[in-house]
Design a protein around this motif. Structure first.
Motif, mmCIF file in Angstrom:
data_model
loop_
_atom_site.group_PDB
_atom_site.id
_atom_site.type_symbol
_atom_site.label_atom_id
_atom_site.label_comp_id
_atom_site.label_asym_id
_atom_site.label_seq_id
_atom_site.Cartn_x
_atom_site.Cartn_y
_atom_site.Cartn_z
ATOM 1 N N UNK A 131 -11.371 -6.815 32.806
ATOM 2 C CA UNK A 131 -11.926 -8.188 32.372
ATOM 3 C C UNK A 131 -11.577 -9.122 33.300
ATOM 4 N N UNK A 132 -10.351 -9.103 34.003
ATOM 5 C CA UNK A 132 -9.979 -9.853 35.131
ATOM 6 C C UNK A 132 -10.897 -9.715 36.487
ATOM 7 N N UNK A 133 -11.227 -8.449 36.714
ATOM 8 C CA UNK A 133 -11.696 -8.141 38.036
ATOM 9 C C UNK A 133 -13.310 -8.934 37.725
ATOM 10 N N UNK A 134 -13.765 -8.336 36.579
ATOM 11 C CA UNK A 134 -14.992 -9.029 36.469
ATOM 12 C C UNK A 134 -15.353 -10.414 36.737
ATOM 13 N N UNK A 135 -14.099 -11.264 35.993
ATOM 14 C CA UNK A 135 -14.161 -12.579 36.283
ATOM 15 C C UNK A 135 -13.842 -12.875 37.846
ATOM 16 N N UNK A 136 -12.837 -12.193 38.570
ATOM 17 C CA UNK A 136 -12.740 -12.570 39.674
ATOM 18 C C UNK A 136 -14.048 -12.203 40.500
ATOM 19 N N UNK A 137 -14.881 -11.194 40.442
ATOM 20 C CA UNK A 137 -15.936 -10.926 41.093
ATOM 21 C C UNK A 137 -16.856 -12.051 41.009
ATOM 22 N N UNK A 138 -17.182 -12.513 39.732
ATOM 23 C CA UNK A 138 -18.129 -13.665 39.570
ATOM 24 C C UNK A 138 -17.419 -14.866 40.288
ATOM 25 N N UNK A 139 -15.949 -15.136 40.059
ATOM 26 C CA UNK A 139 -15.498 -16.136 41.005
ATOM 27 C C UNK A 139 -15.450 -16.047 42.570
ATOM 28 N N UNK A 151 -23.819 -2.336 39.321
ATOM 29 C CA UNK A 151 -23.351 -2.201 40.898
ATOM 30 C C UNK A 151 -22.148 -3.257 41.142
ATOM 31 N N UNK A 152 -22.242 -4.385 40.574
ATOM 32 C CA UNK A 152 -20.857 -5.205 40.712
ATOM 33 C C UNK A 152 -19.809 -4.837 40.263
ATOM 34 N N UNK A 153 -19.712 -3.906 39.151
ATOM 35 C CA UNK A 153 -18.546 -3.590 38.493
ATOM 36 C C UNK A 153 -18.254 -2.276 38.506
ATOM 37 N N UNK A 154 -18.839 -1.441 39.284
ATOM 38 C CA UNK A 154 -18.701 0.077 39.441
ATOM 39 C C UNK A 154 -17.502 0.148 40.076
ATOM 40 N N UNK A 155 -16.892 -0.645 41.061
ATOM 41 C CA UNK A 155 -15.578 -0.614 41.574
ATOM 42 C C UNK A 155 -14.566 -0.650 40.529
ATOM 43 N N UNK A 156 -14.717 -1.422 39.223
ATOM 44 C CA UNK A 156 -13.641 -1.960 38.313
ATOM 45 C C UNK A 156 -13.878 -0.298 37.743
ATOM 46 N N UNK A 157 -14.710 0.143 37.281
ATOM 47 C CA UNK A 157 -14.606 1.450 36.598
ATOM 48 C C UNK A 157 -13.814 2.524 37.200
#
Length: 580
Positions: free
Chosen positions: A39-47, A275-281
């Motif tokens: 959740x944090x990394x998704x928020x950080x990606x958008x930020x 593609x934006x969140x694939x690194x998070x997984x």
């Protein structure tokens, strides 16, 4: 019968089972942390994308403001620009155009590649480009662009001369953003293509399906219209006055949009969510495996640390605990570690240096106390006190009662300052008041045979200096008043002394008199840091003053020079730091 001490022994299998039991809550905790991290990394990606867009917008706005100011200055203030546009002399035109070309190239070095500056005179239809050749334009495209700009300038007589907003120029070859200023028939402007202005955003990794688009302030798409229509994406409209880029989700895409202050376009960043969140997984699986691996490594490391590190450190610590200031430097042995043996050697060297430092500090303190004692002894001069009493007595004989009261008050203040001021440093205003009392006493004693001047620049009164420092050198001048046939005038001037980029870094104190000046041999010794030999009790004060400067100020922060004035008289200049 002697009882044997039994210890609990466990098999490796038992230890592994216990370890696994302890690892279960660790794995559970890891799962909770992983969810939170995702959740944090998704928020950080958008930020991060929002911050990138904000930074890009800020850079473009700053660049456009700088270019606008440059164009206005050159249009209104530069004779070279005016000459290039209006002269009929070809040699003058070539020479001046070269100067304009160098000026523009120097200015444009700090901007992104792609900005092009042009100048135009409507009367003689002279259109020139002093910037480098268009590297990304064909001859046909450059001709089309030049014609469009010339047409715009010929048919926009009422355009505002000094507005900040850039405008949009749509051609067949590309979209351009431009700004033009004019004064009379002279025009100066700058443009950049859409593909050049988005180059910084294209350096951001947006994945395989990500791209950058531009939209007009009214919401009309300017670039990437085919891709946006294919993905059925629209321009998200937000608060135009907001400094934070707008984030919206349309289908499987994230869209981050912002608005320039200049109002010429809105940048859009479009990227696929997966593609934006694939690194998070990937990181989630790495975290889970890392917890198990770390647990195993920690368990093995604990056993190793216990045997090979902790025990030797404990032995080393016990050796240290037996050390105190009164013991000799000990040699710690049996540490079993090379690093601890090296620490042992460094510790011994450190203790030797500490003992040597204590001795040096003790010796310096003794020297300081000795110098301070000499300084106090120098100030308590019975003959000066007796001279003051004799002066008061003489005034009483001649019934100069007002002068007696003035002399008594000044003398009282003078000796109070000496005996009640044990500080190392005092405010300059207190020292100036003291030397003024001293010179008033001398004025009352010698009358017209002595006079003085004191000037203090504003602000210096709060600087801290050594007490009785200035008086030491004034005394040297005053002693000539008793033997000189001519009146003696002593001037004390205190100024700020500092570089322009760092004002008020130092103060300069200058004491001058109209006496006979320093003897040449004494002047040589003083300026070559040689101690003066006392003569009939004199010269002690100057020598001690120089020693006090060396003791109480850091090296190379204080300086003193001695000289004789061309018109006669001595001059002492003292430079002191103002931040004590």
């Amino acid at each position: 019968m002697r009882r044997k001490h039994r210890t609990n022994r466990h098999s490796i299998d038992y230890i592994i089972k216990i370890l696994l039991i302890f690892l279960l809550p660790v794995v559970l905790l890891d799962s909770i942390i992983s969810i939170y991290v995702i959740h944090s990394m998704r928020s950080q990606t958008v930020q991060t994308l929002q911050d990138t867009t904000s930074l890009y917008i800020s850079q473009i706005d700053t660049a456009h403001i700088s270019i606008n100011k440059y164009l206005i200055r050159r249009l209104t203030e530069s004779d070279d620009f005016k000459t290039v546009l209006e002269t009929d002399n070809k040699l003058e035109l070539l020479h001046t155009f070269e100067k304009v070309h160098r000026d523009v190239d120097t200015f444009m070095e700090s901007f992104e590649e792609g900005y092009q500056i042009f100048i135009y005179n409507k009367e003689n239809q002279r259109f020139l480009r002093p910037t480098a050749v268009y590297q990304d334009l064909t001859a046909k495209e450059a001709e089309e662009l030049d014609a469009a700009l010339i047409s715009y300038m010929n048919h926009h007589n009422a355009l505002p001369s000094y507005s900040d907003s850039w405008e949009i120029l749509k051609l067949k070859s590309d979209i351009y953003f431009f700004k033009i200023f004019h004064s009379g028939d002279n025009f100066v402007g700058c443009f950049i293509s859409a593909k050049n202005i988005v180059k910084p955003l294209k350096q951001v990794d947006l994945g395989k399906d990500g791209f950058v688009a531009l939209a007009s302030p009214e919401g009309h798409l300017l670039t990437q219209t085919d891709k946006l229509k294919t993905q059925q994406l629209s321009f998200p409209k937000g608060d135009a006055d907001s400094d934070v880029p707008l984030v919206s989700v349309q289908g499987s895409y994230l869209i981050i949009s912002g608005a320039l202050t200049m109002g010429s376009f809105h940048p859009l960043i479009i990227l696929n969510k997966m593609q934006a969140y694939e690194q998070v997984i990937v990181i989630q699986f790495i975290l889970a495996g890392a917890v198990l691996l770390v647990a195993i490594i920690l368990f093995s490391s604990m056993l190793y640390m216990q045997q090979k590190v902790l025990r030797p450190i404990k032995a080393f610590s016990e050796n240290l605990s037996r050390f105190d200031d009164s013991t000799e430097i000990m040699d710690f042995k049996d540490t079993q570690l090379l690093e601890l043996e090296q620490a042992n050697l460094q510790f011994k060297n450190l203790m030797r240096q500490i003992k040597k430092l204590k001795i040096d500090i003790y010796e310096k303190e003794l020297e300081k106390q000795k110098t301070f004692t000499s300084y106090l002894q120098l100030q308590i001069r019975p003959h000066f006190f007796l001279n003051c009493l004799n002066t008061i007595y003489s005034m009483a004989q001649t019934q100069l009662y007002e002068e007696i009261m003035e002399m008594s008050m000044i003398t009282s203040n003078y000796f109070r300052y000496i005996f009640q001021n044990p500080q190392d440093f005092v405010l300059l205003q207190e020292e100036v008041k003291h030397i003024e009392d001293y010179m008033k006493i001398q004025k009352l004693r010698y009358g017209d045979g002595f006079d003085y001047r004191i000037y203090t620049e504003k602000g210096t009164e709060h600087v801290r200096i050594l007490p009785i420092l200035i008086q030491t050198f004034i005394e040297n001048s005053v002693k000539h008043a008793a033997t000189s046939d001519e009146p003696i005038v002593v001037k004390t001037e205190i100024h700020w002394s500092g570089a322009a980029e760092n004002p008020h870094k130092n103060i300069q104190i200058q004491i001058t008199d109209t006496g006979s000046g320093f003897p040449e041999d004494v002047l040589y010794d003083l300026n070559h840091a040689q101690s003066l030999e006392p003569v009939n009790g004199h010269r002690i004060g100057i020598t001690n003053a120089i020693k006090r400067l060396k003791l109480f100020y850091e090296k190379d922060t204080a300086a003193i020079t001695f000289s004789n004035l061309p018109q006669g008289g001595a001059c002492v200049t003292i430079l002191l730091p103002a931040n004590i």
